[in-house]
Scaffold this active site. Structure first.
Site, PDB file in Angstrom:
ATOM      1  N   GLU A 146       1.372  -5.244  -6.735  1.00  0.00           N
ATOM      2  CA  GLU A 146       0.398  -6.200  -6.219  1.00  0.00           C
ATOM      3  C   GLU A 146      -0.958  -5.760  -6.743  1.00  0.00           C
ATOM      4  O   GLU A 146      -1.495  -4.737  -6.322  1.00  0.00           O
ATOM      5  CB  GLU A 146       0.438  -6.209  -4.682  1.00  0.00           C
ATOM      6  CG  GLU A 146      -0.389  -7.301  -4.049  1.00  0.00           C
ATOM      7  CD  GLU A 146      -0.220  -7.315  -2.530  1.00  0.00           C
ATOM      8  OE1 GLU A 146       0.077  -8.382  -1.982  1.00  0.00           O
ATOM      9  OE2 GLU A 146      -0.379  -6.239  -1.900  1.00  0.00           O
ATOM     10  N   GLU A 184       8.900  -9.638   3.182  1.00  0.00           N
ATOM     11  CA  GLU A 184       8.393  -9.660   1.805  1.00  0.00           C
ATOM     12  C   GLU A 184       8.027  -8.237   1.416  1.00  0.00           C
ATOM     13  O   GLU A 184       7.380  -7.518   2.180  1.00  0.00           O
ATOM     14  CB  GLU A 184       7.168 -10.569   1.704  1.00  0.00           C
ATOM     15  CG  GLU A 184       6.472 -10.539   0.337  1.00  0.00           C
ATOM     16  CD  GLU A 184       5.211 -11.402   0.330  1.00  0.00           C
ATOM     17  OE1 GLU A 184       5.219 -12.488   0.959  1.00  0.00           O
ATOM     18  OE2 GLU A 184       4.202 -10.977  -0.288  1.00  0.00           O
TER      19      GLU A 184
END
Length: 398
Positions: free
Chosen positions: A180, A175
Site C-alpha cells: 500500500e 482486507e
C-alpha cells in the site's frame, strides 16, 4: 560381469528408492548414465533448511505450490474490474480489451507482466484518468503468497495496492493490504481492514512501526471507524516502496496467512532467500516479518475468508487526495491529474506471483497430503516382490 551386476542392482534399486522414498533427490540422477560409467556418478547437491515450522501435533509444515501467475497466461485467470473506485479515486477502470488496446495491460517478450495507468492522454480539468484494477478468479482461505516484482506504481497523486479482499459485504470478510503506497513515499505500508473486534497486538515481534493517528497507535482494524484507517504497519526500509525500490530492481513481498496469524515480509532483490528462488519457501528461515496480525487479539478465521488477489492503480481519492496537501507534491491532485507525464512511473512490472498451500509431514516423513504411503499399497508391494525375484533370476543366470 561383476560390474554389470552392480549396474543392474543400482538401476533397479535406484528406481524402487525413487518411487518409494526419495523423489526430490533421486529424480535428478541419470541412472542410465550410471550403467555406462559407474565412476561418473556425482552425489546430487541439496540445501537443507536450518529449521521448519511445526504444527501443534508435532508434524512438520511444508508449503506446496497451489497457483502460479506469470507470463503469457497471467491475465487469463484475472477479471478486469470496471466499477467505481472503492477508494473514491479520480479514475476510470477499463475492461481487458481496452486495457490491451491502450497498452495498459500486456506481457513483454521476456514474460514480464505490465499494468499501468494511462500516461499518454492529456486531460481536461475534472476528467478521470484511465487505469486498471484486476481481481483473481480464484479465492483463498489461508496460504503463502509470494510476489516477485521489479516495480510498483508510484508518483505524486498515485496510490498503489497489492491486496487480498474477501468476497461478500466489505469489510466483514476482511482486507489485507500487502503493498500500500502513495505519492513518492519510500516506505511500504501493510494494513488490515476488518469488521469490529479484530485488533493489532503491540507486543508482537515485527520490525515495522504501527501507524498512528494523533500520536496514538491504530490498534483497531475496524474499517468502520477512523475514516477506514484500519490497523497498519509502516516498513522500516526506505526502499520498500517508491523510487528507491524501483532503482534496486524491486524485490519480493511474501504474506503468510494461516491459523496462527497473518505475517508479511519484504526482501531486496539481492537478499531474496534461496528457498524462495528454489520454489521451496520456508518462512521459518526468514527472520522477523515487517508486520504481523496475531491471534492474540484477532480471531483470524472469523475475520478473513474467501479472499481474491487484487492489483490496483488509482489516483487522488481517499488516500492520495486527502494527503496531497501535506505530501510535498506540487499544486493540487486534481491539477496534477491532467498531465500524463506525471504518471510515467505509475506501473506494475511483475515477474511472478506464486500461491502456496500448507501441507504437513508427520513424524517419520509421511505427508498428510498422501493418503497412503506407497510402501503400504498392495499393488506396489506386489511390484517390489516381483522385482526382487526378477533380480535374483537375472543374477543367477549371469
Amino acid at each position: 560381469m561383476l560390474k554389470l551386476r552392480h549396474a543392474i542392482i543400482c538401476l533397479l534399486c535406484g528406481h524402487i528408492s525413487e518411487t518409494i522414498a526419495f523423489p526430490s533427490i533421486l529424480s535428478n540422477i541419470n541412472w542410465k548414465a550410471g550403467i555406462e560409467s559407474l565412476g561418473s556418478f556425482e552425489q546430487p547437491r541439496t540445501t537443507l533448511p536450518t529449521k521448519r515450522e511445526t504444527a501443534p501435533n508435532g508434524s512438520t509444515i511444508v508449503w506446496i505450490i497451489q497457483d502460479t501467475y506469470e507470463g503469457s497466461t497471467f491475465f487469463d485467470t484475472f477479471n478486469f474490474y470496471t466499477g467505481s473506485d472503492p477508494t473514491n479515486g479520480l479514475v476510470n477502470f477499463v475492461d481487458q480489451q481496452a486495457a490491451i488496446n491502450d497498452s495498459l495491460a500486456y506481457v513483454t517478450s521476456d514474460n514480464k507482466v505490465i499494468m499501468r495507468g494511462d500516461n499518454t492522454t492529456q486531460l481536461a480539468y475534472g476528467v478521470n484518468r484511465n487505469s486498471v484494477r484486476i481481481t483473481s478468479q480464484a479465492q483463498y482461505n489461508m496460504g503463502l503468497f509470494i510476489l516477485d516484482l521489479e516495480m510498483a506504481p508510484w508518483g505524486c497523486g498515485v496510490t498503489a495496492f497489492f491486496q487480498t479482499v474477501g468476497n461478500g459485504v466489505w469489510p466483514y470478510t476482511g482486507e489485507i493490504d500487502i503493498i500500500e503506497g502513495v505519492h513518492d513515499n519510500q516506505h511500504n505500508q501493510v494494513t488490515w481492514h476488518t469488521a469490529p473486534g479484530c485488533n493489532l497486538t503491540q507486543n508482537t515481534n515485527f520490525t515495522g512501526t504501527i501507524v498512528q493517528t494523533n500520536g496514538v497507535d491504530n490498534l483497531q482494524c475496524n474499517a468502520l471507524i477512523n475514516n477506514n484507517a484500519g490497523c497498519g504497519v509502516t516498513e522500516w526500509s526506505r526502499a520498500s516502496y517508491g523510487p528507491l525500490f524501483d532503482e534496486a530492481q524491486g524485490g519480493v513481498f511474501a504474506m503468510n496467512w494461516d491459523e496462527n496469524g497473518i505475517a508479511v515480509w519484504s526482501f531486496y532483490r539481492a537478499a531474496i532467500p534461496l528457498d524462495i528462488t528454489q520454489g521451496e519457501p520456508n518462512p521459518s528461515n526468514w527472520g522477523e516479518p515487517v508486520a504481523v496480525l496475531s491471534t492474540q487479539s484477532c480471531n483470524i478465521t472469523n475475520y478473513f475468508a474467501n479472499h481474491s488477489i487484487v492489483f490496483d492503480i488509482t489516483f487522488c481519492g481517499d488516500w492520495a487526495g486527502n494527503s496531497y496537501a501535506t505530501s510535498g507534491c506540487p499544486g493540487t491532485c486534481a491539477n496534477r491529474l491532467m498531465d500524463p507525464t506525471n504518471f510515467v512511473n505509475a506501473s506494475w512490472i511483475i515477474n511472478s506471483l506464486s500461491v502456496y498451500k500448507q501441507a504437513s509431514l508427520a513424524i517419520g516423513g509421511a505427508s498428510s497430503a498422501t493418503q497412503t504411503h506407497p510402501i503400504m499399497n498392495l499393488k506396489m508391494t506386489g511390484w517390489i516382490v516381483s522385482a526382487v525375484i526378477f533380480i535374483h533370476i537375472v543374477l543367477v543366470s549371469l
